[in-house]
Design an enzyme around this catalytic site. Sequence first.
Site, PDB file in Angstrom:
ATOM      1  N   LYS A  82      -4.829   3.382  -3.515  1.00 35.37           N
ATOM      2  CA  LYS A  82      -4.229   2.687  -2.369  1.00 35.37           C
ATOM      3  C   LYS A  82      -5.233   2.498  -1.235  1.00 35.37           C
ATOM      4  O   LYS A  82      -5.178   1.492  -0.511  1.00 35.37           O
ATOM      5  CB  LYS A  82      -2.990   3.444  -1.880  1.00 35.37           C
ATOM      6  CG  LYS A  82      -1.815   3.441  -2.865  1.00 35.37           C
ATOM      7  CD  LYS A  82      -1.273   2.050  -3.130  1.00 35.37           C
ATOM      8  CE  LYS A  82       0.076   2.080  -3.861  1.00 35.37           C
ATOM      9  NZ  LYS A  82       0.554   0.753  -4.237  1.00 35.37           N
ATOM     10  N   SER A  87       0.852  -1.194   0.000  1.00 38.58           N
ATOM     11  CA  SER A  87       0.000   0.000   0.000  1.00 38.58           C
ATOM     12  C   SER A  87       0.890   1.248   0.000  1.00 38.58           C
ATOM     13  O   SER A  87       2.059   1.190  -0.398  1.00 38.58           O
ATOM     14  CB  SER A  87      -0.926  -0.048   1.222  1.00 38.58           C
ATOM     15  OG  SER A  87      -1.820   1.029   1.193  1.00 38.58           O
TER      16      SER A  87
HETATM   17  C1  HXC Z   1      -0.795  13.755 -16.036  1.00 37.42           C
HETATM   18  C2  HXC Z   1      -0.374  11.694 -16.955  1.00 37.42           C
HETATM   19  C3  HXC Z   1       0.974  11.747 -16.538  1.00 37.42           C
HETATM   20  C4  HXC Z   1       1.401  12.906 -15.822  1.00 37.42           C
HETATM   21  C5  HXC Z   1       0.647   9.864 -17.551  1.00 37.42           C
HETATM   22  N1  HXC Z   1      -0.520  10.511 -17.578  1.00 37.42           N
HETATM   23  N2  HXC Z   1       1.590  10.591 -16.920  1.00 37.42           N
HETATM   24  N3  HXC Z   1      -1.247  12.684 -16.708  1.00 37.42           N
HETATM   25  N4  HXC Z   1       0.493  13.881 -15.602  1.00 37.42           N
HETATM   26  N5  HXC Z   1       2.656  13.030 -15.397  1.00 37.42           N
HETATM   27  C6  HXC Z   1      -1.746  10.082 -18.236  1.00 37.42           C
HETATM   28  C7  HXC Z   1      -1.552  10.017 -19.723  1.00 37.42           C
HETATM   29  O1  HXC Z   1      -1.651  11.302 -20.307  1.00 37.42           O
HETATM   30  C8  HXC Z   1      -2.714   9.106 -20.157  1.00 37.42           C
HETATM   31  O2  HXC Z   1      -3.937   9.796 -20.207  1.00 37.42           O
HETATM   32  C9  HXC Z   1      -2.791   8.154 -18.979  1.00 37.42           C
HETATM   33  O3  HXC Z   1      -2.107   8.765 -17.866  1.00 37.42           O
HETATM   34  C10 HXC Z   1      -2.152   6.832 -19.266  1.00 37.42           C
HETATM   35  O4  HXC Z   1      -0.799   7.086 -19.639  1.00 37.42           O
HETATM   36  P1  HXC Z   1       0.034   6.037 -20.527  1.00 37.42           P
HETATM   37  O5  HXC Z   1       1.449   6.466 -20.494  1.00 37.42           O
HETATM   38  O6  HXC Z   1      -0.630   5.832 -21.821  1.00 37.42           O
HETATM   39  O7  HXC Z   1      -0.208   4.713 -19.709  1.00 37.42           O
HETATM   40  P2  HXC Z   1       0.736   3.572 -19.324  1.00 37.42           P
HETATM   41  O8  HXC Z   1       1.824   3.379 -20.327  1.00 37.42           O
HETATM   42  O9  HXC Z   1      -0.117   2.425 -19.032  1.00 37.42           O
HETATM   43  O10 HXC Z   1       1.460   4.093 -17.993  1.00 37.42           O
HETATM   44  C11 HXC Z   1       0.846   4.024 -16.743  1.00 37.42           C
HETATM   45  C12 HXC Z   1       1.404   5.127 -15.812  1.00 37.42           C
HETATM   46  C13 HXC Z   1       2.921   5.160 -15.872  1.00 37.42           C
HETATM   47  C14 HXC Z   1       0.888   4.871 -14.418  1.00 37.42           C
HETATM   48  C15 HXC Z   1       0.851   6.459 -16.327  1.00 37.42           C
HETATM   49  O11 HXC Z   1       3.404   6.208 -15.065  1.00 37.42           O
HETATM   50  C16 HXC Z   1       3.522   3.862 -15.489  1.00 37.42           C
HETATM   51  O12 HXC Z   1       3.512   2.914 -16.249  1.00 37.42           O
HETATM   52  N6  HXC Z   1       4.111   3.738 -14.313  1.00 37.42           N
HETATM   53  C17 HXC Z   1       4.714   2.460 -13.866  1.00 37.42           C
HETATM   54  C18 HXC Z   1       5.958   2.703 -13.117  1.00 37.42           C
HETATM   55  C19 HXC Z   1       5.699   3.511 -11.865  1.00 37.42           C
HETATM   56  O13 HXC Z   1       4.860   4.390 -11.843  1.00 37.42           O
HETATM   57  N7  HXC Z   1       6.481   3.246 -10.831  1.00 37.42           N
HETATM   58  C20 HXC Z   1       6.352   3.964  -9.594  1.00 37.42           C
HETATM   59  C21 HXC Z   1       5.433   3.252  -8.735  1.00 37.42           C
HETATM   60  S1  HXC Z   1       5.757   3.770  -7.101  1.00 37.42           S
HETATM   61  P3  HXC Z   1      -4.545  10.396 -21.612  1.00 37.42           P
HETATM   62  O14 HXC Z   1      -5.818  11.043 -21.180  1.00 37.42           O
HETATM   63  O15 HXC Z   1      -3.526  11.352 -22.112  1.00 37.42           O
HETATM   64  O16 HXC Z   1      -4.750   9.215 -22.495  1.00 37.42           O
HETATM   65  C22 HXC Z   1       4.354   3.949  -6.334  1.00 37.42           C
HETATM   66  C23 HXC Z   1       4.440   4.183  -4.863  1.00 37.42           C
HETATM   67  C24 HXC Z   1       4.926   5.517  -4.468  1.00 37.42           C
HETATM   68  O17 HXC Z   1       3.323   3.863  -6.894  1.00 37.42           O
HETATM   69  C25 HXC Z   1       4.561   5.776  -3.016  1.00 37.42           C
HETATM   70  C26 HXC Z   1       5.641   6.513  -2.271  1.00 37.42           C
HETATM   71  C27 HXC Z   1       5.243   6.901  -0.828  1.00 37.42           C
END
Ligand code: HXC
Length: 259
Positions: A164, A146
Amino acid sequence: MHGLVSRDLLRDRTVFVSGGGSGVNLAIAKACASVGANLVICGRTEEKLKAATKELEGCGAQAAYAVADVRDASAVAAALATAADRFGPIDALVCGAAGNFLAPAERISSNGFRAVMDIDLLGSFHCAHAAFEQLRQTRGTILFVSGGQSQMPFLHQVHVAAAKAGVDQLMRSLALEWGPYGIRSNSIVPGPVNGTEGMRRLAENMTKEVWTEMVPLGRFAEPEEIGTMAAVLISPLAAYVNGAQVVVDGGMAMSGSSG
Ligand code: HXC
């Protein structure tokens, strides 16, 4: 793994970790590997999974990977079937796969909100759902990863907070519903952890110094500290822990909103 923990804590148990190719999830996988578990990790990027599997083998574990996006229920089911084919029914599932980005609520599109909900919440459900039969056989356990956002709002994390909070309530619901099968469900709530992708993303909003000030212990966690607690929660040492949200954040949750 901490030297006080028995090297046999998870001997011959099989642990499946979604999102296990990097970050806190890989740290959890490594902690389990170093106390005797077999590991299966899944994720979207084969290169990362391959490298992580080598690291796990370096910890002395038998390890395998399966490429799967947790948003795809059939890919998750196939990954869990691969695990069972290799090691028999799994003993533990770690639902770690997560997505995150910082954005003000008014700038998040429907698709952006949905992407995080689908990875964190629906993806966790897919994993638990697909693992149920195996866990029923082994009287196994689920550990959800979480985040502090589930309890305390962080700026520009509305999508992650909602996801979460859902993960924690999914955990509690399964603790109730699957407890009678001997399946324990718990969540671990890491605070800031050194060297992780999650912190790299959140650091765009606040410097490391500001984050550190919010932690009564005055430092970030090392990934191994989260891994150790996760391995203990998975192990028989936690046999009576079910439905618990275990906060491992140096006391940060007590320090109020990050805003
Ligand atoms: C606004 C955003 C954005 C941003 C993506 N989007 N980044 N919107 N600001 N910075 C939007 C896109 O414009 C799109 O909407 C939609 O999100 C989907 O984006 P895609 O890139 O097409 O999707 P996808 O490739 O599936 O990527 C999913 C993701 C990406 C969540 C957006 O960041 C990802 O894959 N992350 C995985 C790795 C990760 O995040 N690791 C960290 C996890 S740590 P539109 O409308 O334009 O189509 C964690 C815990 C942290 O979660 C806690 C600490 C205390």
